[in-house]
Every structure is written in structure tokens, then in C-alpha cells.
Scaffold this motif. Sequence first.
Motif, PDB file in Angstrom:
ATOM      1  N   ALA A 205       0.822  -1.538  -0.206  1.00  0.00           N
ATOM      2  CA  ALA A 205      -0.082  -0.162  -0.064  1.00  0.00           C
ATOM      3  C   ALA A 205       1.124   1.099   0.237  1.00  0.00           C
ATOM      4  O   ALA A 205       0.029   2.118  -0.456  1.00  0.00           O
ATOM      5  CB  ALA A 205      -1.050   0.134   0.940  1.00  0.00           C
TER       6      ALA A 205
ATOM      7  N   TRP B 276       2.404   1.892  -3.518  1.00  0.00           N
ATOM      8  CA  TRP B 276       1.062   2.377  -4.036  1.00  0.00           C
ATOM      9  C   TRP B 276       0.389   3.564  -3.700  1.00  0.00           C
ATOM     10  O   TRP B 276       0.332   4.694  -5.065  1.00  0.00           O
ATOM     11  CB  TRP B 276       0.027   1.540  -3.911  1.00  0.00           C
ATOM     12  N   VAL B 277       0.590   3.939  -3.120  1.00  0.00           N
ATOM     13  CA  VAL B 277       0.012   5.431  -2.796  1.00  0.00           C
ATOM     14  C   VAL B 277       0.704   6.229  -3.196  1.00  0.00           C
ATOM     15  O   VAL B 277       0.585   7.589  -3.401  1.00  0.00           O
ATOM     16  CB  VAL B 277      -0.212   5.544  -1.183  1.00  0.00           C
TER      17      VAL B 277
ATOM     18  N   ARG C  71       0.464   9.274  -5.379  1.00  0.00           N
ATOM     19  CA  ARG C  71       0.556  10.857  -5.159  1.00  0.00           C
ATOM     20  C   ARG C  71       1.154  11.565  -5.979  1.00  0.00           C
ATOM     21  O   ARG C  71       1.379  12.734  -6.771  1.00  0.00           O
ATOM     22  CB  ARG C  71       1.605  11.354  -4.060  1.00  0.00           C
TER      23      ARG C  71
ATOM     24  N   TRP D 166      -2.762  14.417  -1.291  1.00  0.00           N
ATOM     25  CA  TRP D 166      -2.006  13.329   0.169  1.00  0.00           C
ATOM     26  C   TRP D 166      -3.049  12.593   0.962  1.00  0.00           C
ATOM     27  O   TRP D 166      -3.978  11.973   1.505  1.00  0.00           O
ATOM     28  CB  TRP D 166      -0.746  13.523   0.921  1.00  0.00           C
TER      29      TRP D 166
ATOM     30  N   LEU E 154      -6.183  10.527   0.025  1.00  0.00           N
ATOM     31  CA  LEU E 154      -5.289   9.212  -0.216  1.00  0.00           C
ATOM     32  C   LEU E 154      -5.212   8.509   0.859  1.00  0.00           C
ATOM     33  O   LEU E 154      -5.647   7.760   1.145  1.00  0.00           O
ATOM     34  CB  LEU E 154      -4.077   9.339  -0.998  1.00  0.00           C
ATOM     35  N   LEU E 155      -4.419   9.129   1.915  1.00  0.00           N
ATOM     36  CA  LEU E 155      -4.185   8.867   3.047  1.00  0.00           C
ATOM     37  C   LEU E 155      -5.341   7.840   3.901  1.00  0.00           C
ATOM     38  O   LEU E 155      -5.953   7.251   4.306  1.00  0.00           O
ATOM     39  CB  LEU E 155      -3.779   9.127   3.685  1.00  0.00           C
TER      40      LEU E 155
ATOM     41  N   HIS F  97      -7.194   5.194   2.028  1.00  0.00           N
ATOM     42  CA  HIS F  97      -7.059   3.835   1.854  1.00  0.00           C
ATOM     43  C   HIS F  97      -6.505   3.628   3.501  1.00  0.00           C
ATOM     44  O   HIS F  97      -7.124   2.135   4.452  1.00  0.00           O
ATOM     45  CB  HIS F  97      -5.370   3.700   1.438  1.00  0.00           C
TER      46      HIS F  97
ATOM     47  N   TRP G  44      -4.615  -1.139   0.545  1.00  0.00           N
ATOM     48  CA  TRP G  44      -4.239  -1.060  -0.654  1.00  0.00           C
ATOM     49  C   TRP G  44      -5.461  -0.758  -1.371  1.00  0.00           C
ATOM     50  O   TRP G  44      -4.778   0.222  -2.301  1.00  0.00           O
ATOM     51  CB  TRP G  44      -3.769  -2.307  -1.463  1.00  0.00           C
TER      52      TRP G  44
ATOM     53  N   GLY H 252      -8.530   0.473  -1.254  1.00  0.00           N
ATOM     54  CA  GLY H 252      -8.759   2.068  -1.356  1.00  0.00           C
ATOM     55  C   GLY H 252     -10.597   1.003  -0.993  1.00  0.00           C
ATOM     56  O   GLY H 252     -11.474   0.099  -0.567  1.00  0.00           O
TER      57      GLY H 252
END
Length: 218
Positions: A97, A100-101, A105, A111, A114-115, A118, A154, A156
Amino acid sequence: MLPFSEPWRTALWLCAGAAAFLFGERLAIRYGAGALARRWVGLPAGGLVALGCAARFGGVQAVLALIACALLYALGRVDAATMVLPDPLCALLGLLALPWVLAARLGGAAWGPLLFEHTVSAVTISLPLALLRRVWPGCLGGGDVKFLAAAGLWLGWAVVPAFLLATLAAGAWSVAGVAAGRLRPGVQFAFGPFLCAAAVVALFGSEEFIGWFYGGML
């Protein structure tokens, strides 16, 4: 997108896919699954998966997706053989993850969302199922919950519809097995292969999964 017009790149991805299959097969054997009788069949299959990853994602995310597919293959094979989803393989899947994130980004995603996506997805899918296991022992294995937590980190938002797809597929398989006399009612069977297959579907169709399941909520 993969430039299929350049044969050397296509050949490179085909080789990478074959190597990923062998990596997944080696992990599966290490954690208790028997070796495939016709292992050579997996080599072209791995190559096709690699081409799919390159065409769907491209760049670093294509490589990460291919590694994830190898891990999912190993997890599914091991659970089918031993009824166990090994913690180290689930942990490796969860660790994917982070890159992947980071790749998302670098692709321009913010950010914060995304955070949030997930992290919340991992908690939303795993915590209720962990509580359900305490109320209804035997409904799910502990490895299934750990796997879904890793998959949530991973995949989301797509992890919830992936879990529902796996549940429907497992239910249909069990009904068909009982009807055909190959499965006795009440007998437990491995859920991991269905989870792994649904995770692959969610990986390649995450946007479609999210749009179909959540509608305009996200």
C-alpha cells in the motif's frame, strides 16, 4: 499504456509476468501448497497478467500491480490447500500500500484524500468483521480478516465491493457444490481463493467497482 507496437517491451513484460508467476508459485509451495502438476501453463498466464498490468496502469504502478497479483496467487493457492492465509504474505500485501499510494501521489493525487481513503477502508472492512467473529465464531477465519485489512490498505474504497463479490461467488460455489453432491451442508471451505480473485477483479476495475457500488456518494 503499454506500447504493444514495440516488441522488445512486450517481450520484457511477458518475461516479467512469467517471473512473477514463478515467484508466486515458490511462495505457495513454501507455505504449504503442493507444486502444480503442469506449472508451465502458468508462465504464459503470468505474461498475460503482466501485459494487463502494463496496459491498465503503466509505470511503477504496473510493477506493483504485478507483484500484488503474484502475492494474491500465492495466498489463494495456500488457503485452498491448507485453509490458512499466512500472516507474512498478508503483511507483504499490506506493505504494498505504501509504494502504491506514493505512486498515486506522484501521479497527481492529493495526500489527504489518499491517506483517508486507504486507512479508513482498511478499518471499515476489518473491524466489523473482527467483531462479527467474536459474536459468531467460525463465520470467518482470522486470516480472512487480516487479509481484508491488508487489501483495504491497498485497494481503498474498492475493498468493500470486492468482499461482497467474493461472498456472492463463494455462496454460489457452495450451493452448486451441495447440489452436485460434492460438498456437504455445513462443511467449511477455503474463502481465501474467492477473496484473492475478487481482489484481482477490484484491482483492474477499481474505478468501475467504486462507481457501481457507491454511486455518487464518493
